[in-house]
Design an enzyme around this catalytic site. Structure first.
Site, PDB file in Angstrom:
ATOM      1  N   THR A  13       0.828  -1.212   0.000  1.00  0.00           N
ATOM      2  CA  THR A  13       0.000   0.000   0.000  1.00  0.00           C
ATOM      3  C   THR A  13       0.856   1.254   0.000  1.00  0.00           C
ATOM      4  O   THR A  13       0.455   2.286  -0.550  1.00  0.00           O
ATOM      5  CB  THR A  13      -0.927  -0.021   1.233  1.00  0.00           C
ATOM      6  OG1 THR A  13      -1.823  -1.107   1.070  1.00  0.00           O
ATOM      7  CG2 THR A  13      -1.712   1.262   1.382  1.00  0.00           C
ATOM      8  N   SER A  59       1.275  -7.563  -0.853  1.00  0.00           N
ATOM      9  CA  SER A  59       1.917  -8.613  -0.037  1.00  0.00           C
ATOM     10  C   SER A  59       0.959  -9.719   0.389  1.00  0.00           C
ATOM     11  O   SER A  59       1.392 -10.740   0.909  1.00  0.00           O
ATOM     12  CB  SER A  59       2.605  -8.009   1.188  1.00  0.00           C
ATOM     13  OG  SER A  59       1.695  -7.779   2.237  1.00  0.00           O
ATOM     14  N   THR A  92       1.553  -4.415   4.277  1.00  0.00           N
ATOM     15  CA  THR A  92       1.383  -4.704   5.706  1.00  0.00           C
ATOM     16  C   THR A  92       0.767  -6.081   5.952  1.00  0.00           C
ATOM     17  O   THR A  92       0.894  -6.619   7.050  1.00  0.00           O
ATOM     18  CB  THR A  92       0.488  -3.632   6.368  1.00  0.00           C
ATOM     19  OG1 THR A  92      -0.802  -3.644   5.738  1.00  0.00           O
ATOM     20  CG2 THR A  92       1.117  -2.258   6.273  1.00  0.00           C
ATOM     21  N   ASP A  93       0.099  -6.660   4.940  1.00  0.00           N
ATOM     22  CA  ASP A  93      -0.659  -7.889   5.190  1.00  0.00           C
ATOM     23  C   ASP A  93       0.207  -9.050   5.657  1.00  0.00           C
ATOM     24  O   ASP A  93      -0.210  -9.836   6.518  1.00  0.00           O
ATOM     25  CB  ASP A  93      -1.440  -8.298   3.927  1.00  0.00           C
ATOM     26  CG  ASP A  93      -2.635  -7.387   3.681  1.00  0.00           C
ATOM     27  OD1 ASP A  93      -3.049  -6.683   4.609  1.00  0.00           O
ATOM     28  OD2 ASP A  93      -3.153  -7.384   2.549  1.00  0.00           O
TER      29      ASP A  93
HETATM   30  N1  ASP Z   1      -2.733  -5.503   0.672  1.00  0.00           N
HETATM   31  C1  ASP Z   1      -1.675  -4.571   1.009  1.00  0.00           C
HETATM   32  C2  ASP Z   1      -0.366  -5.346   1.036  1.00  0.00           C
HETATM   33  O1  ASP Z   1      -0.153  -6.066   1.978  1.00  0.00           O
HETATM   34  C3  ASP Z   1      -1.966  -3.952   2.313  1.00  0.00           C
HETATM   35  C4  ASP Z   1      -0.940  -2.984   2.813  1.00  0.00           C
HETATM   36  O2  ASP Z   1       0.142  -2.853   2.323  1.00  0.00           O
HETATM   37  O3  ASP Z   1      -1.284  -2.291   3.793  1.00  0.00           O
HETATM   38  O4  ASP Z   1       0.438  -5.217   0.141  1.00  0.00           O
END
Ligand code: ASP
Length: 323
Positions: A13, A59, A92-93
């Site tokens: 993100t 991710s 973050t995932d």
């Molecule tokens: N779906 C995103 C990822 O993990 C979420 C994020 O980065 O906050 O790449």
């Protein structure tokens, strides 16, 4: 002079863009290259940095192949004398899983800091630039070492960190033990606990082609559970199962019976708790036949079990770590 920070971009993100008119929750992750992310951080204008785009993905879709590449790139830069620390921008995932894998494989004597964002780069209130500035400051912190996560002004160690909230800005926590350090409002870093330490398994543990890494899956113990998934995994050739267990590592009787019935499959089993906080403490009975994953989340326990199986396959014994 050892003052170079290498920033490895992997997407997420923090590199995301929302089409006009859409909210901070509806966007495409992994759109902007790492140099565009760095250009958006005024504090980094004069910093001695080297940038490398290792991948560009959301991710949630992290793969073993990318883990292998990332661990190799981090190792490559860690051994360069001029490198003070490394920053990895990451979604973050699955950030907690990548952080844990890098800590167990590399146990770096320099700081390796993962950071990301909860809002896309196109947001009017994007959190990525401040997180990236903090991550670079942490990578420069004298004496810092180990794999760390810098998010929303807090610093977490790889073993404790977990994504604890689905969408709020301060989404990461370290369970019972709390963050390892905090950036105060004046930018000063206040350390609360020791930097992550431990023995490295060594990057060679990941040498095998990712397709041949042992299959380790997570099965949740819950009301009304059956042994169907255990049976299917044993027949399908899985090598390990992490039980996302209830409470203090307790396992539904139907799952216990299925595991006992699948003894022929020689499955390695580990129990993690599906509770948000608290470690599985070993007590008699209640599934105690299988080792506990301590305070590791089920997703990180899966990494631990997979690495142990890989280290065993290599002939090396996995260095003990306190779980
Ligand atoms: N779906 C995103 C990822 O993990 C979420 C994020 O980065 O906050 O790449």
């Amino acid at each position: 002079m050892q003052n170079l920070v290498v920033i490895l971009g992997t997407g997420g993100t923090i590199a995301g863009i929302a089409p006009e008119g859409q909210s901070d929750l509806a966007y495409q992750a992994a759109q902007l290259p790492i140099d565009a992310l760095v250009r958006a951080v005024p504090e980094l204008a004069d910093a001695t940095l080297e940038l490398e785009q290792v991948a560009q993905l959301d991710s949630k879709d992290m793969t073993h192949a990318l883990w292998q590449t990332l661990a190799q790139r981090v190792h490559h830069h860690l051994v360069r004398a001029e490198v003070q620390g490394i920053v990895v921008t990451h979604g973050t995932d699955t950030m907690e899983e990548t952080a844990y894998l890098l800590q167990r494989v590399l146990a770096p004597a320099k700081p390796v800091v993962l950071t990301g964002a909860m809002r896309p780069a196109s947001s009017r209130h994007a959190d990525g630039p401040a997180n990236l500035a903090d991550a670079v400051a942490l990578a420069r912190e004298p004496g810092a070492h180990g794999v760390l996560v810098a998010m929303a002004g807090s610093v977490h160690g790889a073993a404790d960190v977990r994504k604890a909230h689905a969408h709020k800005l301060d989404a990461f926590g370290s369970g019972d033990v709390g963050p390892l350090a905090r950036f105060e409002d004046d930018g000063a870093l206040r350390r609360l606990r020791a930097w992550p330490a431990g023995d490295a398994l060594g990057v060679a543990v990941l040498d095998a082609t990712p397709e041949s890494w042992p299959v380790v899956e997570i099965v949740t113990s819950h009301a009304g559970a059956s042994g169907a998934l255990i049976d299917a995994l044993a027949r399908g050739g899985a090598k390990g199962i992490v039980i996302a267990a209830t409470g203090n590592g307790t396992v539904h009787r139907a799952i216990e019976q299925a595991l006992e019935g699948a003894a022929w499959a020689d499955l390695a089993v580990m129990r993690a708790t599906r509770c948000c906080d608290g470690a599985v403490l070993d007590v008699e009975g209640a599934g105690a036949a299988w080792p506990s994953a301590g305070a590791l989340t089920p997703a990180k326990a899966r990494v631990e079990l997979m690495l142990r199986l890989m280290a065993r396959r290599e002939g090396a014994s996995a260095p003990a770590r306190p779980l």
